[in-house]
Design an enzyme around this catalytic site. Structure first.
Site, short mmCIF file in Angstrom:
data_model
loop_
_atom_site.label_atom_id
_atom_site.label_comp_id
_atom_site.label_asym_id
_atom_site.label_seq_id
_atom_site.Cartn_x
_atom_site.Cartn_y
_atom_site.Cartn_z
N THR A 82 1.02 -1.05 -0.05
CA THR A 82 -0.01 -0.01 -0.11
C THR A 82 0.82 1.13 -0.24
O THR A 82 1.98 1.12 0.31
CB THR A 82 -0.97 -0.06 1.31
OG1 THR A 82 -0.16 0.00 2.44
CG2 THR A 82 -1.75 -1.17 1.24
N LYS A 111 7.56 1.85 2.64
CA LYS A 111 8.80 2.28 3.66
C LYS A 111 8.56 2.71 5.04
O LYS A 111 9.11 2.96 5.96
CB LYS A 111 9.40 3.80 2.94
CG LYS A 111 10.00 3.38 1.56
CD LYS A 111 10.68 4.77 1.05
CE LYS A 111 10.88 4.44 -0.71
NZ LYS A 111 9.75 4.18 -1.30
N GLU A 135 12.95 -5.81 1.02
CA GLU A 135 13.86 -5.36 -0.15
C GLU A 135 13.49 -4.30 -0.90
O GLU A 135 14.18 -3.08 -1.51
CB GLU A 135 14.32 -6.49 -1.17
CG GLU A 135 15.13 -6.21 -2.13
CD GLU A 135 16.78 -5.82 -1.81
OE1 GLU A 135 17.30 -6.92 -1.14
OE2 GLU A 135 17.20 -4.92 -1.94
N ASP A 207 12.21 11.56 0.71
CA ASP A 207 12.02 9.98 0.15
C ASP A 207 13.58 9.26 0.31
O ASP A 207 13.70 8.25 0.92
CB ASP A 207 11.82 9.97 -1.29
CG ASP A 207 11.73 8.53 -1.90
OD1 ASP A 207 11.22 7.98 -1.39
OD2 ASP A 207 12.66 8.45 -2.89
N LYS A 211 15.04 6.22 3.26
CA LYS A 211 15.91 5.14 2.61
C LYS A 211 17.18 4.94 3.55
O LYS A 211 17.33 4.09 3.90
CB LYS A 211 15.92 5.14 1.20
CG LYS A 211 14.81 4.84 0.28
CD LYS A 211 14.97 5.33 -1.03
CE LYS A 211 13.91 5.16 -1.94
NZ LYS A 211 13.95 5.83 -3.28
#
Lengths: 328, 163
Positions: A82, A111, A135, A207, A211
């Site tokens: 989602t 994330k 991953e 973003d 990460k």
């Protein structure tokens, strides 16, 4: 192996198409998006579901919610794809907790939950004897997490840096190539579907920062949050700045960087020699990992896209099947 | 640096050996025998690069042990270079003051500056090259520049590789 898929957007449909196109021996017993859901122990007709979604119809029954699919369907692995919510990770975080609590493996591309609650989810998975794989949360198709956890096991990573956001990389590539202004390059990225209507999440470096937090917490054993990342976006960059870099055979890229020992997490535009392997074109991602035994390794590949992200999810699914799930 | 040593065979080699022992790189050796032929000693000038600031005292100690006295240590050249790009209202925020803040450190200085000003009232961009004597001094200069940038609302783009 039986799976349920939550989220039937770009990534969810990419997974469905890959399952249809290849003989992966995966049976989808549950499927839900934000508007409707389906549960079928015998296996859902994915082609029909893709057609309905493609025609703008509901993919399933409006009375079946994602939470119902997680709680009631019969499955081995929850595939949670989602949209990302970076504020509290919900509703995905709740779905993942519920599935792990039912002793179901989880594979996610989301994330939010991994960046916000990795230690808790890892412990919950361990307590229930199941896998939590993620991953697809970092750099789409590039198997970076697998490489660091498995292939580079035993190495100490002294520094990790790279291009983690394809939207920014596209904008900077275009500004350098054709002397476009930031606004012109952003407009072009929007037209091509590389940038959202509200590009803040990409262009302000959020973003990329998420990460970094995922890699720091999950792979590098750091305890960090988004607030720990020193972050500068690309919105103020000028074509003149790119030309000044170009005059010295350099260019500018938005670079995410982790130096574990110094506790540095940083996303910022940096001057990079054009011959550097991280200088990739368009929407590509590229990451360099500096290690003690293996030396420096650079990974380059597609960081987003329906099929590419599905590749990472399927890799995780087959990893789990090889190691844990008996029968299918 | 300028060295003074006894005018005997093997002395020059004795003077050069400690330089490689501390990881230094010899750029030039100037041997002026004639001018000092009347004395018992020999003057030699050596231009060299040292890997880091801390290796100079070690070198001097090794030279003393070899019986070589150092007459003079010359100007240290600015060996470390770093190029950054800055974007913002550079002229309105007094570009020469920005440069001065680095130059007044005494150990780092702005040696090159290219400025692009596309239009009045729109942000300008500049490429700044800083040189310094040591890596530490360079880090300090970049810290100063970051501080100035924050104060003057400028964007600083640093190189990916360190100094």
């Amino acid at each position: 192996m039986r799976i349920v898929i939550l989220g039937f957007g770009s990534v969810g449909r990419g997974i469905a198409r890959a399952i249809l196109a290849k003989n992966l021996d995966l049976t989808v017993t549950g499927l839900a998006d934000s508007r409707s859901g389906l549960i079928d122990p015998a296996g859902i007709d994915l082609l029909a579901a893709l057609d309905r979604k493609g025609n703008g119809d509901l993919c399933g029954n409006p009375d079946v919610s994602p939470a119902d699919v997680v709680a009631k369907a019969d499955y081995d692995v929850l595939v949670e794809v989602t949209p990302t919510n970076v504020d509290d990770g919900e509703p995905a975080l709740g779905y993942i907790r519920a599935a792990l609590g039912r002793s179901k493996h989880v594979v996610t591309s989301n994330k939010g939950p991994i960046a916000l609650a990795y230690p808790e989810l890892r412990d919950l998975a361990a307590a229930n004897g199941v896998f939590l794989k993620y991953e697809a949360t970092v750099c789409g198709a590039i198997p970076l997490i697998h490489a660091m956890q498995e292939g580079l096991a035993g190495n100490t990573i002294s520094r990790l840096y790279g291009v983690f956001n394809g939207t920014c990389n596209y904008i900077l590539t275009r500004m350098a190539e054709d002397s476009l202004t930031y606004e012109q390059a952003l407009a072009e990225a929007r037209e091509l579907g590389y940038a959202e209507a509200d590009p803040t999440y990409d262009v302000e470096g959020i973003d990329a920062a998420i990460k970094l937090v995922i890699l720091a917490n999950a792979i590098l054993d750091m305890r960090t949050t988004l607030d720990d990342v020193e972050r500068t976006g690309i919105t103020l960059l000028t074509p003149e700045a790119l030309r000044l870099a170009e005059d010295q055979d350099c260019t500018i890229r938005l670079i995410g960087e982790i130096v574990p020992e110094a506790g540095v997490l940083r996303v910022s535009p940096r001057i990079v020699a054009k011959a550097h392997p991280l200088v990739v074109e368009g929407t590509l991602n590229a990451v360099t990992v500096e290690t003690d035994l293996a030396g420096d390794l650079t990974f380059i590949g597609k960081g987003a896209g329906s099929t590419e992200t599905a590749s990472a999810v399927i890799g995780d699914l087959l990893y789990i099947r090889e190691r844990h799930v008996q029968g299918s | 640096m300028k060295l003074e040593m006894r005018d005997q065979p093997g002395q020059l080699v004795a003077a050069l050996q400690p330089i490689s022992a501390v990881g230094g790189n010899i750029i030039a050796v100037i041997h002026q025998r004639e001018t000092l032929a009347a004395t018992e000693t020999l003057d030699v000038q050596i231009v060299l690069e040292l890997p880091e600031e801390g290796s100079l005292p070690k070198l001097l100690e090794l030279l003393r042990e070899q019986g070589v006295s150092v007459v003079r240590i010359g100007e240290q050249r600015l060996l470390y270079e770093c190029t950054l790009i800055t974007i913002g209202h550079l002229m309105h925020t007094d570009l020469s003051d920005t440069v001065d803040r680095i130059d007044t450190t005494g150990s780092a200085e702005v040696t090159d500056l290219s400025l692009a000003m596309p239009a009045i009232n729109s942000p300008s961009s500049a490429r700044i090259t800083i040189r310094s004597t040591t890596r530490e001094e360079m880090k300090k200069a970049i810290r100063i520049l970051r501080g100035v940038a924050e104060q003057k609302d400028l964007l600083i783009i640093e190189p990916l590789e360190g100094v």
